[in-house]
Design an enzyme around this catalytic site. Structure first.
Site, PDB file in Angstrom:
ATOM      1  N   GLY A 239       0.765  -1.244   0.000  1.00  0.00           N
ATOM      2  CA  GLY A 239       0.000   0.000   0.000  1.00  0.00           C
ATOM      3  C   GLY A 239       0.790   1.286   0.000  1.00  0.00           C
ATOM      4  O   GLY A 239       0.214   2.359  -0.215  1.00  0.00           O
ATOM      5  N   PRO A 274       4.637  -5.307  -0.596  1.00  0.00           N
ATOM      6  CA  PRO A 274       4.647  -4.114  -1.448  1.00  0.00           C
ATOM      7  C   PRO A 274       4.597  -4.477  -2.929  1.00  0.00           C
ATOM      8  O   PRO A 274       5.197  -5.466  -3.353  1.00  0.00           O
ATOM      9  CB  PRO A 274       5.999  -3.470  -1.114  1.00  0.00           C
ATOM     10  CG  PRO A 274       6.882  -4.635  -0.776  1.00  0.00           C
ATOM     11  CD  PRO A 274       5.985  -5.639  -0.084  1.00  0.00           C
ATOM     12  N   GLY A 275       3.873  -3.701  -3.701  1.00  0.00           N
ATOM     13  CA  GLY A 275       3.860  -3.879  -5.148  1.00  0.00           C
ATOM     14  C   GLY A 275       4.348  -2.601  -5.806  1.00  0.00           C
ATOM     15  O   GLY A 275       5.478  -2.499  -6.278  1.00  0.00           O
ATOM     16  N   ARG A 276       3.478  -1.595  -5.755  1.00  0.00           N
ATOM     17  CA  ARG A 276       3.758  -0.319  -6.424  1.00  0.00           C
ATOM     18  C   ARG A 276       5.095   0.303  -5.985  1.00  0.00           C
ATOM     19  O   ARG A 276       5.834   0.832  -6.812  1.00  0.00           O
ATOM     20  CB  ARG A 276       2.610   0.647  -6.110  1.00  0.00           C
ATOM     21  CG  ARG A 276       2.636   1.910  -6.922  1.00  0.00           C
ATOM     22  CD  ARG A 276       1.589   2.907  -6.410  1.00  0.00           C
ATOM     23  NE  ARG A 276       0.314   2.364  -6.088  1.00  0.00           N
ATOM     24  CZ  ARG A 276      -0.762   2.396  -6.893  1.00  0.00           C
ATOM     25  NH1 ARG A 276      -0.683   2.974  -8.060  1.00  0.00           N
ATOM     26  NH2 ARG A 276      -1.898   1.866  -6.496  1.00  0.00           N
ATOM     27  N   ARG A 312      -5.048   3.149 -15.926  1.00  0.00           N
ATOM     28  CA  ARG A 312      -5.113   3.878 -14.655  1.00  0.00           C
ATOM     29  C   ARG A 312      -5.755   5.271 -14.767  1.00  0.00           C
ATOM     30  O   ARG A 312      -6.594   5.621 -13.929  1.00  0.00           O
ATOM     31  CB  ARG A 312      -3.728   3.970 -14.004  1.00  0.00           C
ATOM     32  CG  ARG A 312      -3.068   2.613 -13.761  1.00  0.00           C
ATOM     33  CD  ARG A 312      -1.888   2.668 -12.808  1.00  0.00           C
ATOM     34  NE  ARG A 312      -2.313   3.051 -11.476  1.00  0.00           N
ATOM     35  CZ  ARG A 312      -2.189   4.247 -10.961  1.00  0.00           C
ATOM     36  NH1 ARG A 312      -1.590   5.201 -11.640  1.00  0.00           N
ATOM     37  NH2 ARG A 312      -2.650   4.504  -9.762  1.00  0.00           N
ATOM     38  N   CYS A 344     -12.377   3.896 -28.951  1.00  0.00           N
ATOM     39  CA  CYS A 344     -13.635   4.574 -29.253  1.00  0.00           C
ATOM     40  C   CYS A 344     -14.478   4.813 -28.023  1.00  0.00           C
ATOM     41  O   CYS A 344     -15.616   4.314 -27.929  1.00  0.00           O
ATOM     42  CB  CYS A 344     -14.404   3.759 -30.287  1.00  0.00           C
ATOM     43  SG  CYS A 344     -13.428   3.619 -31.767  1.00  0.00           S
ATOM     44  N   GLU A 345     -13.928   5.484 -27.043  1.00  0.00           N
ATOM     45  CA  GLU A 345     -14.751   6.008 -25.963  1.00  0.00           C
ATOM     46  C   GLU A 345     -14.034   7.178 -25.305  1.00  0.00           C
ATOM     47  O   GLU A 345     -12.801   7.235 -25.292  1.00  0.00           O
ATOM     48  CB  GLU A 345     -15.166   4.933 -24.956  1.00  0.00           C
ATOM     49  CG  GLU A 345     -14.073   4.143 -24.302  1.00  0.00           C
ATOM     50  CD  GLU A 345     -14.671   3.131 -23.314  1.00  0.00           C
ATOM     51  OE1 GLU A 345     -15.083   3.546 -22.228  1.00  0.00           O
ATOM     52  OE2 GLU A 345     -14.735   1.933 -23.660  1.00  0.00           O
ATOM     53  N   TYR A 373       0.831  -1.743 -12.198  1.00  0.00           N
ATOM     54  CA  TYR A 373      -0.561  -1.725 -12.638  1.00  0.00           C
ATOM     55  C   TYR A 373      -0.693  -1.108 -14.039  1.00  0.00           C
ATOM     56  O   TYR A 373      -1.652  -0.411 -14.334  1.00  0.00           O
ATOM     57  CB  TYR A 373      -1.436  -0.993 -11.609  1.00  0.00           C
ATOM     58  CG  TYR A 373      -1.276  -1.579 -10.222  1.00  0.00           C
ATOM     59  CD1 TYR A 373      -1.740  -2.855  -9.946  1.00  0.00           C
ATOM     60  CD2 TYR A 373      -0.621  -0.880  -9.201  1.00  0.00           C
ATOM     61  CE1 TYR A 373      -1.575  -3.419  -8.689  1.00  0.00           C
ATOM     62  CE2 TYR A 373      -0.445  -1.445  -7.944  1.00  0.00           C
ATOM     63  CZ  TYR A 373      -0.917  -2.711  -7.698  1.00  0.00           C
ATOM     64  OH  TYR A 373      -0.749  -3.267  -6.454  1.00  0.00           O
TER      65      TYR A 373
END
Ligand code: LLP
Length: 419
Positions: A239, A274-276, A312, A344-345, A373
């Site tokens: 986190g 931990p990742g990020r 993201r 296309c959005e 991510y």
């Protein structure tokens, strides 16, 4: 992002010019720096080195086998949330006993596989999951080491879609009923309850929510011990936020101090997920401008990366700094652009009202801090092939996931004979 800096006016990943990678691999492409990822890992591990800490890298942030191998070589374990991630961790060389299996929806098949390969710990998130795991382990004549994940009802002060520690979130068991659940788990066959797990969200900028959650966990340890349930491990989740813009990301030393002050005196072994913080600033997404487009009221840079490659901004209103690969562009005229992809959005927007050099077709740009991510959340939406990934170390670089071909993409579908 020292590992992604300009040399002679050209943006590099370590000693490799991003323009060279773009020329050979095409764009869009993710580019990772081994040095940046290693430095982040070491910073994390060093800050906690005076505590009995294991670092189980959260694969969900970036599960490329080469990235996992890099971290395995530094001694990292893994936090996985699916059989797919578990298989990736093993394939990259992480020993099974260093793997923690988290997640609210582990299936029986996944749990059986994890027991067969001998993972270190299951983080159980509900009453029914306890029963199923107990039954599967007993059937196999095994004992599963478990942590029970508690939900401390703490606001992580982050984006609502990545907050996990409020009572209304689906994660963990309510800390107020935790003693009953631990007592029941202690009596179930095939389970060895040894740990409390907590993870309240991702991209935390303030340390206060960590302090609140860890202190609540410390209180639970004391109550469980008083009730005769020995807890000798804690899993404090991941986190920790990183700098995307001006936010002050908490520094590692202060995070470690919060850990020490809240749970340091319990004599528990600690696990972190931990990742990020490990990979976020270790990667960029390299893209090319397709068109510069203008109306009376707006200017757009239409780039060849889309929300299917980096979701993201679209999903969390996340900010990624954008830099031209050719620094000379920064010295020229600037204008305010919306940076958008080809999908296309309208949600396919990377940045609104961003002041940028006036780039034109084929100019390269980099989305910073895209190592976490990013590629893992890529999809085939609009039938765009899955984006490739490149890993750089010094002046060496390799494609660590090649671009999916159109044939591969189409080969996954079948038209039934009866149609
Ligand atoms: N442990 C558990 C149980 C988790 O659910 C997560 C992240 C982590 C560890 C790693 O958290 P980190 O250290 O990376 O913050 N896709 C979102 C982030 C989702 C995070 C999900 N859980 C984003 O792009 O911001």
């Amino acid at each position: 992002m020292n590992e992604f800096s300009y040399r002679n006016g050209h943006l590099h990943a370590e000693s490799v010019a991003l323009a060279d990678i773009a020329r050979e691999v095409g764009t869009p492409v993710y580019v990772y720096s081994a040095a940046a990822i290693e430095a982040n890992y070491r910073r994390f591990a060093d800050a906690l080195s005076d505590m009995q800490a294991s670092i189980c890298y959260a694969l969900k942030a970036n599960s490329n086998l080469a990235v996992i191998r890099l971290l395995a070589e530094l001694g990292a374990g893994a936090d996985v949330v699916s059989e797919g991630e578990l298989r990736r961790a093993l394939a990259a060389g992480i020993p099974a006993e260093k793997i923690v299996f988290s997640g609210v929806g582990k299936t029986e098949t996944e749990m059986a596989f994890a027991l067969d390969v001998g993972i270190g710990q299951f983080n159980v998130e509900s009453d029914p999951e306890l029963d199923i795991l107990s039954a599967i382990a007993t059937n196999k004549g095994q004992t599963a080491n478990i942590a029970i994940r508690v939900n401390p009802d703490v606001d992580a002060l982050t984006h609502k879609k990545i907050s996990t520690g409020r009572r209304e979130n689906k994660f963990g068991i309510d800390i107020s009923s935790a003693e009953d659940v631990f007592a029941r788990a202690a009596l179930l066959p095939g389970l060895q309850v040894r740990s409390i797990a907590v993870h309240i969200g991702s991209q935390l900028i303030s340390l206060d929510p960590f302090a609140a959650a860890f202190t609540a966990v410390a209180g639970l340890v004391q109550r469980l011990r008083a009730a005769g349930i020995e807890i000798d491990h804690l899993d404090l989740g991941g986190g920790l936020g990183i700098v995307y813009r001006a936010e002050e990301a908490p520094d590692m030393a202060s995070y470690a101090a919060v850990v020490r002050e809240s749970v340091g005196n319990l004599g528990c072994k600690l696990t972190f997920e931990p990742g990020r913080a490990i990979v976020g600033r270790g990667g960029i997404l390299l893209s090319s401008v397709i068109y510069r487009k203008e109306s009376d009221t707006r200017k757009w840079l239409v780039v060849d990366a889309g929300m299917n490659d980096l979701i993201r901004p679209s999903l969390y209103e996340a900010f990624h700094a954008i830099r031209p690969v050719n620094e000379a562009a920064s010295g020229g005229t600037h204008a305010v652009f919306d940076v958008v992809g080809p999908i296309c959005e309208t949600g396919d927007t990377f940045a609104l009202d961003r002041e940028l050099p006036v780039l034109g077709p084929k100019d390269l740009l980099a989305f910073d801090s895209a190592g976490a991510y990013g590629a893992v959340m890529a999809s085939n939406y609009n039938s765009r092939p899955i984006v490739p990934e490149v890993l750089v170390r010094d002046d060496k670089w390799s494609v660590v996931r090649r671009r999916q071909t159109y044939d591969e993409m189409l080969a996954q579908d079948d038209i039934p004979a009866w149609l």
